[in-house]
Design a protein around this motif. Sequence first.
Motif, PDB file in Angstrom:
ATOM      1  N   UNK A 103      27.010  18.151  19.745  1.00 43.05           N
ATOM      2  CA  UNK A 103      28.096  17.461  19.032  1.00 43.05           C
ATOM      3  C   UNK A 103      27.587  16.537  17.927  1.00 43.05           C
ATOM      4  N   UNK A 104      26.362  16.783  17.459  1.00 41.76           N
ATOM      5  CA  UNK A 104      25.806  15.979  16.377  1.00 41.76           C
ATOM      6  C   UNK A 104      26.258  16.480  15.010  1.00 41.76           C
ATOM      7  N   UNK A 105      26.769  17.701  14.965  1.00 43.32           N
ATOM      8  CA  UNK A 105      27.332  18.215  13.723  1.00 43.32           C
ATOM      9  C   UNK A 105      28.480  19.157  14.058  1.00 43.32           C
ATOM     10  N   UNK A 106      29.637  18.872  13.481  1.00 41.18           N
ATOM     11  CA  UNK A 106      30.848  19.647  13.715  1.00 41.18           C
ATOM     12  C   UNK A 106      31.512  19.910  12.377  1.00 41.18           C
ATOM     13  N   UNK A 107      32.007  21.126  12.197  1.00 42.77           N
ATOM     14  CA  UNK A 107      32.692  21.471  10.958  1.00 42.77           C
ATOM     15  C   UNK A 107      34.177  21.179  11.083  1.00 42.77           C
ATOM     16  N   UNK A 108      34.767  20.674  10.025  1.00 43.82           N
ATOM     17  CA  UNK A 108      36.194  20.390  10.013  1.00 43.82           C
ATOM     18  C   UNK A 108      36.733  20.551   8.604  1.00 43.82           C
ATOM     19  N   UNK A 109      38.032  20.760   8.507  1.00 39.82           N
ATOM     20  CA  UNK A 109      38.724  20.797   7.228  1.00 39.82           C
ATOM     21  C   UNK A 109      39.797  19.714   7.229  1.00 39.82           C
ATOM     22  N   UNK A 110      40.144  19.238   6.036  1.00 39.80           N
ATOM     23  CA  UNK A 110      41.208  18.259   5.964  1.00 39.80           C
ATOM     24  C   UNK A 110      41.396  17.720   4.560  1.00 39.80           C
ATOM     25  N   UNK A 111      42.255  16.718   4.465  1.00 39.24           N
ATOM     26  CA  UNK A 111      42.559  16.058   3.204  1.00 39.24           C
ATOM     27  C   UNK A 111      41.579  14.920   2.975  1.00 39.24           C
ATOM     28  N   UNK A 112      40.959  14.887   1.808  1.00 38.66           N
ATOM     29  CA  UNK A 112      40.068  13.779   1.454  1.00 38.66           C
ATOM     30  C   UNK A 112      40.942  12.631   0.941  1.00 38.66           C
ATOM     31  N   UNK A 113      41.160  11.629   1.794  1.00 34.75           N
ATOM     32  CA  UNK A 113      42.095  10.556   1.451  1.00 34.75           C
ATOM     33  C   UNK A 113      41.529   9.616   0.384  1.00 34.75           C
ATOM     34  N   UNK A 114      40.255   9.767   0.058  1.00 34.47           N
ATOM     35  CA  UNK A 114      39.712   8.992  -1.050  1.00 34.47           C
ATOM     36  C   UNK A 114      40.159   9.576  -2.384  1.00 34.47           C
ATOM     37  N   UNK A 115      40.178  10.887  -2.470  1.00 34.53           N
ATOM     38  CA  UNK A 115      40.502  11.555  -3.727  1.00 34.53           C
ATOM     39  C   UNK A 115      42.000  11.719  -3.932  1.00 34.53           C
ATOM     40  N   UNK A 116      42.743  11.931  -2.858  1.00 32.70           N
ATOM     41  CA  UNK A 116      44.186  12.144  -2.959  1.00 32.70           C
ATOM     42  C   UNK A 116      44.897  11.162  -2.052  1.00 32.70           C
ATOM     43  N   UNK A 117      45.479  10.157  -2.663  1.00 30.34           N
ATOM     44  CA  UNK A 117      46.111   9.103  -1.892  1.00 30.34           C
ATOM     45  C   UNK A 117      47.440   9.573  -1.321  1.00 30.34           C
ATOM     46  N   UNK A 118      47.667   9.196  -0.075  1.00 33.58           N
ATOM     47  CA  UNK A 118      48.891   9.493   0.639  1.00 33.58           C
ATOM     48  C   UNK A 118      49.161   8.276   1.508  1.00 33.58           C
ATOM     49  N   UNK A 119      50.428   7.868   1.676  1.00 37.69           N
ATOM     50  CA  UNK A 119      50.700   6.686   2.495  1.00 37.69           C
ATOM     51  C   UNK A 119      50.041   6.769   3.873  1.00 37.69           C
ATOM     52  N   UNK A 120      49.232   5.782   4.178  1.00 37.57           N
ATOM     53  CA  UNK A 120      48.480   5.751   5.428  1.00 37.57           C
ATOM     54  C   UNK A 120      48.579   4.361   6.029  1.00 37.57           C
ATOM     55  N   UNK A 121      48.945   4.296   7.305  1.00 37.57           N
ATOM     56  CA  UNK A 121      49.144   3.013   7.980  1.00 37.57           C
ATOM     57  C   UNK A 121      48.121   2.833   9.095  1.00 37.57           C
ATOM     58  N   UNK A 122      47.652   1.593   9.231  1.00 36.13           N
ATOM     59  CA  UNK A 122      46.795   1.201  10.336  1.00 36.13           C
ATOM     60  C   UNK A 122      47.597   0.197  11.175  1.00 36.13           C
ATOM     61  N   UNK A 123      47.866   0.545  12.421  1.00 33.96           N
ATOM     62  CA  UNK A 123      48.711  -0.286  13.273  1.00 33.96           C
ATOM     63  C   UNK A 123      47.903  -0.710  14.499  1.00 33.96           C
ATOM     64  N   UNK A 124      47.739  -2.008  14.673  1.00 33.22           N
ATOM     65  CA  UNK A 124      47.062  -2.482  15.874  1.00 33.22           C
ATOM     66  C   UNK A 124      48.016  -3.378  16.646  1.00 33.22           C
ATOM     67  N   UNK A 125      47.861  -3.379  17.965  1.00 34.59           N
ATOM     68  CA  UNK A 125      48.835  -4.054  18.817  1.00 34.59           C
ATOM     69  C   UNK A 125      48.259  -4.333  20.191  1.00 34.59           C
ATOM     70  N   UNK A 126      48.970  -5.152  20.946  1.00 27.94           N
ATOM     71  CA  UNK A 126      48.682  -5.372  22.352  1.00 27.94           C
ATOM     72  C   UNK A 126      49.647  -4.523  23.160  1.00 27.94           C
ATOM     73  N   UNK A 127      49.105  -3.668  24.016  1.00 28.23           N
ATOM     74  CA  UNK A 127      49.938  -2.809  24.859  1.00 28.23           C
ATOM     75  C   UNK A 127      49.624  -3.079  26.322  1.00 28.23           C
ATOM     76  N   UNK A 128      50.674  -3.419  27.085  1.00 26.40           N
ATOM     77  CA  UNK A 128      50.468  -3.693  28.505  1.00 26.40           C
ATOM     78  C   UNK A 128      50.046  -2.416  29.244  1.00 26.40           C
ATOM     79  N   UNK A 129      50.571  -1.277  28.804  1.00 25.72           N
ATOM     80  CA  UNK A 129      50.221   0.013  29.406  1.00 25.72           C
ATOM     81  C   UNK A 129      49.809   0.983  28.296  1.00 25.72           C
ATOM     82  N   UNK A 130      48.564   0.924  27.866  1.00 22.91           N
ATOM     83  CA  UNK A 130      48.118   1.789  26.759  1.00 22.91           C
ATOM     84  C   UNK A 130      48.331   3.277  27.026  1.00 22.91           C
ATOM     85  N   UNK A 131      48.093   3.725  28.231  1.00 22.35           N
ATOM     86  CA  UNK A 131      48.235   5.158  28.538  1.00 22.35           C
ATOM     87  C   UNK A 131      49.671   5.622  28.354  1.00 22.35           C
TER      88      UNK A 131
END
Length: 379
Positions: free
Chosen positions: A57-85
């Motif tokens: 698992x030291x190298x894995x291939x993946x495809x996706x959107x490069x969010x540096x080159x093509x901006x799209x609304x992206x949210x980072x949400x952090x919180x306290x959850x009593x029951x994370x699961x």
Amino acid sequence: MEEQLAIEKLFNMDSYDRKILSLLYEDPTLSYTEIGKTVGKSGPAVGARLLKLERANLITMAYGLNVKEFQIPMAFVKMQAREPSKLITAIKGCPFVINIFTTTGPDNVMVWMIGSNITKLEEIIDTQFRSVPGISKVQVSFSIESLKDVVLPVDYRFEMHQEMECRTECKPVRNLNLNEEEKLCFPETSDVNDHFSIDDDDKRIMMFLQAEPTMTHAEIGQRIGKSQPAVGTRIAKLRKRGLFRMWKGVNFKLLEHMHAMEVWMTTRNVSRLAEKLRHCPHAIAAFRVTGEKSIVALFAGHSIQLLQDLINGCLRRDEDVVCLETNMLVTMERDLILPYAFETEEYKYSGCPACNYAADLSPYLSEIIPGLVKTQKSS
């Protein structure tokens, strides 16, 4: 270099393996022969080493959107959850959710989300987080800019959920787990198509490759009713534009003995700190964000002590950093595939003090890093 030997022992690798990884992280299209010429090994020898590294698992291939080159609304949400699961179970099928992390500290859950408009993301955050008993201290930041290349799989099925009322009308989907009967329907009007100048077949192709990176052009063609050459042409155009990228990196979800730390920073000089993070090999992802905090970044290393020394030496002592919060990532719901510069393990001895962005910290780093043999003057 005891620490350098430790990283090689920990992951059963040597200096050739680390060089091969660095080359492929930088250019995942390199052939075995091209790599071999650079590292002084034959093509078959490079292939054998890569097979070993992939199994670890030291190298894995993946495809996706490069969010540096093509901006799209992206949210980072952090919180306290009593029951994370319980929270994870409720949102893991949401196509707007990129990943869900549990973390150390009071704010014990962080969610990455992507959509075509901020209003819809805010609606989901209100419904799934802010109004839910047992969830408190919900803090939301939206990405202004990705400071590094970060390739993320996007479930474009979120477009079918744009007009749905969260919880009542929405039916969760299994993110990127596409079965053979999956039609991948999209709405007649699409903000994504307009914004990126693509069509529905382009989105289907991208999603199939995100779900199965080894899928052939012929197999994709059968699924979308296109010829193999037509599919190849579309992929080539998407990659040439930089919209869709093939990516190789460490799968941080699966790799043992590798730690990741999220760092939230408030700074008086955002541009200066952003430039420092763009060049820092220990930062595997970094974003300028809205809100009270200026920047959120992920740092990685095989040692928590290494990460702590880096944060203390380079960020906490930075006179422009007003506030800094750190949390270790404990679990992640989905794969997180990002390059990790194994070559920089040597930086513990020479790199950080020689870095142009931390040169003034050399005396401090010399104190906390026993065995330091190089400084900027001698390098």
